[in-house]
Design an enzyme around this catalytic site. Structure first.
Site, PDB file in Angstrom:
ATOM      1  CE1 TYR A  63     -22.591 -51.001  70.802  1.00  0.00           C
ATOM      2  CE2 TYR A  63     -23.733 -52.231  69.093  1.00  0.00           C
ATOM      3  CZ  TYR A  63     -23.272 -51.037  69.592  1.00  0.00           C
ATOM      4  OH  TYR A  63     -23.495 -49.864  68.885  1.00  0.00           O
ATOM      5  N   PRO A 214     -33.311 -42.926  67.540  1.00  0.00           N
ATOM      6  CG  PRO A 214     -34.540 -44.648  66.596  1.00  0.00           C
ATOM      7  CD  PRO A 214     -33.221 -44.346  67.219  1.00  0.00           C
ATOM      8  N   PRO A 220     -40.882 -33.309  76.975  1.00  0.00           N
ATOM      9  CG  PRO A 220     -41.457 -33.278  79.249  1.00  0.00           C
ATOM     10  CD  PRO A 220     -40.367 -32.880  78.292  1.00  0.00           C
TER      11      PRO A 220
END
Length: 292
Positions: A63, A214, A220
């Site tokens: 990262y 999550p 939609p």
């Protein structure tokens, strides 16, 4: 006593950790590459997370690269005795910010030493092997060779516990024949529930499951169902999604990430959220509305 105790606790390696933790990935720059936009804010988020009771932080030396581990060391060292830092190996970043496999013995060994140096640790609490047969999700392929390298580094005393990330159920079974597996970290949420059976199998054997994204991969329609349920209980969609995950299985450990103190506080407040039966029913139904 922390309000995070309301989320419960579960073993992660040799220690029990609170089930609501923190993921450091978003502390790096855009695309998880380069330095943070606001270094002081990144350090403040880490310090507040631990002050609030977080004792499980997820990170990796790829990262940034190196950015999040160096931030964690600056913000939190010397580390609290109960803090478990979980890192990942198996990938390297290209100069174009690409994610590339790093499975050779030399690359894995170098990655472990990079994590040790940048975190300022003599031994790593947990190291996840990130499978890279497909960057975008689990794909079959033997993990025996790279996992055997990590097991050797564990015997040398550089790693306490080993986990797996971005893996299939078959790879988990293969891994458990090679060494003890402390945790599995995969993409899972209300809408993306391919690992339902794996989660239940791991729960029976008291192995932690750590879902990422999550709120990733919602259509939609699914987002609308989640938003309506969250509104009903006076919560944000993220809080409702995290609370559902905490209820889904006792072996689930959460690592929501953010670079914002406001969002950190909102995420951690999910530990105290109680979901009525009708809301649970609505959220359970989201997976049935997956796009064809």
């Amino acid at each position: 006593m922390s309000t995070l105790d309301e989320s419960g606790a579960f073993p992660l390696g040799a220690q029990r950790v609170r089930r609501l933790g923190y993921g450091a990935m978003q502390l790096a720059g855009p695309g998880v590459f380069g330095p943070p936009k606001d270094r002081d804010a990144a350090l403040a988020v880490l310090r507040e997370a631990v002050a609030a009771g977080v004792n499980h932080i997820d990170t990796s030396d790829f990262y940034g690269p190196h950015v999040t581990n160096q931030l964690i060391r600056e913000a939190l060292a010397p580390y609290p005795d109960d803090l478990v830092i979980v890192t990942k190996v198996g990938a390297v970043r290209g100069e174009d910010a690409s994610w590339n496999p790093a499975f050779t013995p030399d690359m894995l060994t170098r990655a472990v030493h990079d994590n040790l140096r940048n975190l300022g640790r003599d031994v790593l609490d947990v190291v996840n092997l990130r499978a890279m047969f497909d960057v975008h999700g689990p794909a079959e392929g033997s993990i025996e060779a790279p996992l055997t390298v990590l097991a050797g580094l564990q015997r040398q005393g550089l790693i306490r516990h080993i986990g797996l990330s971005n893996v299939t159920a078959r790879q988990v079974a293969e891994g458990r024949r090679i060494c003890e597996i402390a945790c599995v970290q995969n993409h899972y949420n209300l809408a993306h529930r391919a690992d339902d059976a794996l989660i239940d199998d791991l729960a029976r054997d008291r192995i932690a499951y750590v879902p990422f994204f999550p709120l990733g991969g919602f259509s939609p329609l699914q987002s609308s169902i989640l938003s309506d349920a969250a509104k009903q209980i006076g919560a944000t969609p993220m809080q409702a999604a995290l609370a559902w995950l905490l209820r889904r299985s006792p072996n689930i450990l959460l690592i929501p990430g953010t670079s914002s103190l406001v969002h950190l506080r909102e995420n951690l407040a999910a530990a105290t959220l109680r979901l009525p039966d009708d809301v649970i029913g609505a959220l359970n139904g989201i997976a049935a509305n997956e796009p064809a």
